[in-house]
Design a protein around this motif. Structure first.
Motif, PDB file in Angstrom:
ATOM      1  N   SER A 181       0.896  -1.215  -0.112  1.00  3.65           N
ATOM      2  CA  SER A 181      -0.010  -0.015  -0.009  1.00  3.65           C
ATOM      3  C   SER A 181       0.874   1.251   0.058  1.00  3.65           C
ATOM      4  O   SER A 181       0.527   2.116  -0.641  1.00  3.65           O
ATOM      5  N   THR A 182       1.970   1.204   0.855  1.00  7.75           N
ATOM      6  CA  THR A 182       2.787   2.116   0.836  1.00  7.75           C
ATOM      7  C   THR A 182       3.542   2.660  -0.449  1.00  7.75           C
ATOM      8  O   THR A 182       3.576   3.845  -0.872  1.00  7.75           O
ATOM      9  N   LEU A 183       3.817   1.769  -1.123  1.00  9.14           N
ATOM     10  CA  LEU A 183       4.810   1.916  -2.189  1.00  9.14           C
ATOM     11  C   LEU A 183       3.833   2.259  -3.540  1.00  9.14           C
ATOM     12  O   LEU A 183       4.518   2.819  -4.456  1.00  9.14           O
ATOM     13  N   THR A 184       2.698   1.797  -3.340  1.00  9.85           N
ATOM     14  CA  THR A 184       1.835   1.954  -4.594  1.00  9.85           C
ATOM     15  C   THR A 184       0.808   3.370  -4.447  1.00  9.85           C
ATOM     16  O   THR A 184       1.138   4.256  -5.048  1.00  9.85           O
ATOM     17  N   VAL A 185       0.240   3.504  -3.309  1.00 10.37           N
ATOM     18  CA  VAL A 185      -0.512   4.662  -3.080  1.00 10.37           C
ATOM     19  C   VAL A 185       0.134   5.671  -2.423  1.00 10.37           C
ATOM     20  O   VAL A 185      -0.016   6.903  -3.037  1.00 10.37           O
ATOM     21  N   GLY A 186       1.027   5.488  -1.724  1.00 10.15           N
ATOM     22  CA  GLY A 186       1.993   6.560  -0.787  1.00 10.15           C
ATOM     23  C   GLY A 186       3.052   7.034  -1.695  1.00 10.15           C
ATOM     24  O   GLY A 186       3.225   8.259  -1.592  1.00 10.15           O
ATOM     25  N   PHE A 187       3.677   6.105  -2.384  1.00 17.06           N
ATOM     26  CA  PHE A 187       5.018   6.755  -3.253  1.00 17.06           C
ATOM     27  C   PHE A 187       4.876   6.492  -4.927  1.00 17.06           C
ATOM     28  O   PHE A 187       5.238   7.258  -5.695  1.00 17.06           O
ATOM     29  N   GLY A 188       4.361   5.318  -5.093  1.00 23.24           N
ATOM     30  CA  GLY A 188       4.664   4.893  -6.451  1.00 23.24           C
ATOM     31  C   GLY A 188       3.731   5.548  -7.550  1.00 23.24           C
ATOM     32  O   GLY A 188       4.253   6.321  -8.499  1.00 23.24           O
ATOM     33  N   MET A 189       2.425   5.557  -7.230  1.00 27.97           N
ATOM     34  CA  MET A 189       1.342   6.303  -8.067  1.00 27.97           C
ATOM     35  C   MET A 189       1.800   7.892  -8.045  1.00 27.97           C
ATOM     36  O   MET A 189       1.888   8.399  -9.212  1.00 27.97           O
ATOM     37  N   PRO A 190       2.011   8.579  -6.783  1.00 27.99           N
ATOM     38  CA  PRO A 190       2.328   9.858  -6.956  1.00 27.99           C
ATOM     39  C   PRO A 190       3.438  10.161  -7.591  1.00 27.99           C
ATOM     40  O   PRO A 190       3.690  11.093  -8.574  1.00 27.99           O
ATOM     41  N   LEU A 191       4.667   9.456  -7.640  1.00 31.44           N
ATOM     42  CA  LEU A 191       5.623   9.556  -8.383  1.00 31.44           C
ATOM     43  C   LEU A 191       5.353   9.719  -9.924  1.00 31.44           C
ATOM     44  O   LEU A 191       5.841  10.282 -10.780  1.00 31.44           O
ATOM     45  N   VAL A 192       4.637   8.403 -10.214  1.00 31.73           N
ATOM     46  CA  VAL A 192       4.166   8.461 -11.855  1.00 31.73           C
ATOM     47  C   VAL A 192       3.450   9.509 -12.360  1.00 31.73           C
ATOM     48  O   VAL A 192       3.792   9.996 -13.281  1.00 31.73           O
ATOM     49  N   ILE A 193       2.637  10.066 -11.393  1.00 30.71           N
ATOM     50  CA  ILE A 193       1.911  11.131 -11.741  1.00 30.71           C
ATOM     51  C   ILE A 193       2.594  12.488 -11.923  1.00 30.71           C
ATOM     52  O   ILE A 193       2.447  13.202 -12.856  1.00 30.71           O
ATOM     53  N   MET A 194       3.587  12.516 -11.316  1.00 32.72           N
ATOM     54  CA  MET A 194       4.293  13.911 -10.952  1.00 32.72           C
ATOM     55  C   MET A 194       5.204  13.687 -12.314  1.00 32.72           C
ATOM     56  O   MET A 194       5.407  14.670 -12.986  1.00 32.72           O
ATOM     57  N   ALA A 195       5.811  12.575 -12.425  1.00 32.84           N
ATOM     58  CA  ALA A 195       6.604  12.440 -13.841  1.00 32.84           C
ATOM     59  C   ALA A 195       5.960  12.739 -14.979  1.00 32.84           C
ATOM     60  O   ALA A 195       6.264  13.606 -15.889  1.00 32.84           O
TER      61      ALA A 195
END
Length: 322
Positions: A181-195
């Protein structure tokens, strides 16, 4: 689960000096407190318009402010004083909740900028951007709700012994479900969206006719701003999440974990906290949106020494802004 022997092997990894932790956390607390308080004063008292991006920035400043206010407990502990365990747990809960709140709000700011530039005439996009207050409310509810299970697990599971404030193994955070949950919702998805948002923004600016006229749009400055924001995001948050993944593989045999892993985990958490001091610089004071929405004269008059020569200073500032 974890027994006392493995827990002891982890807590025996103590460094000779806590000077680095005390110094860094103190600087983050002082600088972050000043910059985020100043930003909140600007947004609430001297902002001419309440744009959607301003709503996200205000909530971001508030989240960063709450985060830095939890740091004095860590400083007090690293100075060698005793801190009650439940205070440590609450402080850690506040830090993590607001850290992920900052990540999600930074993502919303980046996405909002991209949508505003790439789809300026879309009525659907305009209506969606108007929901910024509801999005912020959802982020607060999500981060607080997602962090509470970690605190409750410590209180209800007697098999988890936590007797080392800010130095114990993050048992709940490295469990498979919580980590995913942390790596997907908390960091992974935000990183992809920001990029994707950053690439979309840069591409839209580069193709616009205004970008061909330096007097209208400084495209090089926008590129530099986008790359700086992405660099800060990665430097502050990527090491912490990499360390969580590495700790995940040691969750069932802590006794074999090298002490260097503990030190790296602590340093990565310091880097994550450092973001609270960089957000005001990267997202507020270096963006065109912030300067256009702030009444510079009102801010300048906040400083008593400048009241004596306001006319001269106004002319000087006008010359610098041309």
């Amino acid at each position: 689960m974890f027994n006392n022997a493995t827990n002891a092997s982890w807590t025996n990894c103590t460094e000779q000096s806590n000077t680095v932790y005390v110094t860094v956390y103190t600087l983050v607390f002082i600088i972050g407190l000043i910059l985020n308080l100043f930003a909140l004063v600007i947004f609430f008292c001297h902002t001419k318009s309440r744009s959607h991006t301003t709503v996200y920035m205000t909530n971001l400043a508030l989240a960063d402010l709450i985060l830095v206010c939890a740091l004095p407990i860590r400083i007090y502990k690293y100075l060698g004083f005793e801190v009650k365990q439940h205070i440590c747990e609450i402080s850690g809960l506040i830090l993590l909740a607001n850290m992920y709140g900052s990540i999600l709000l930074l993502t919303c700011i980046s996405l909002d900028r991209c949508l505003a530039v790439c789809f300026p005439l879309s009525s659907r996009v305009r209506e969606g951007r108007k929901k910024a207050p509801l999005v912020c409310l959802g982020i607060w509810m999500l981060t607080i709700g997602a962090s509470l299970p970690m605190y409750l697990a410590k209180k209800t599971n007697n098999s988890i012994k936590q007797d080392n404030c800010f130095g114990s193994f993050p048992q709940y955070a490295v469990q498979t479900t919580a980590l995913i949950s942390t790596l997907t919702v908390g960091f992974g998805m935000p990183l992809v969206i920001m990029a994707l948002s950053s690439c979309g923004l840069v591409r839209a600016i580069s193709k616009s006719t205004a970008a061909q006229t330096p007097d209208l749009v400084n495209s090089r400055r926008i590129h530099r701003m986008v790359s700086t924001n992405m660099a800060i995001f990665l430097v502050c948050f990527l090491p912490y999440h990499i360390l969580l993944m590495m700790l995940h593989f040691y969750r069932n045999h802590i006794e074999s974990m090298p002490c260097a892993m503990l030190y790296a985990y602590r340093y990565s958490l310091m880097l994550a906290c450092l973001n609270a001091t960089l957000d005001p610089l990267a997202y507020y004071f270096t963006t065109e949106t912030f300067r256009k929405n702030v009444d510079i004269d009102a801010v300048w008059r906040m400083w008593p020494l400048n009241n004596l020569s306001s006319d001269e200073n106004s002319r000087s500032r006008a010359a610098l802004n041309t």
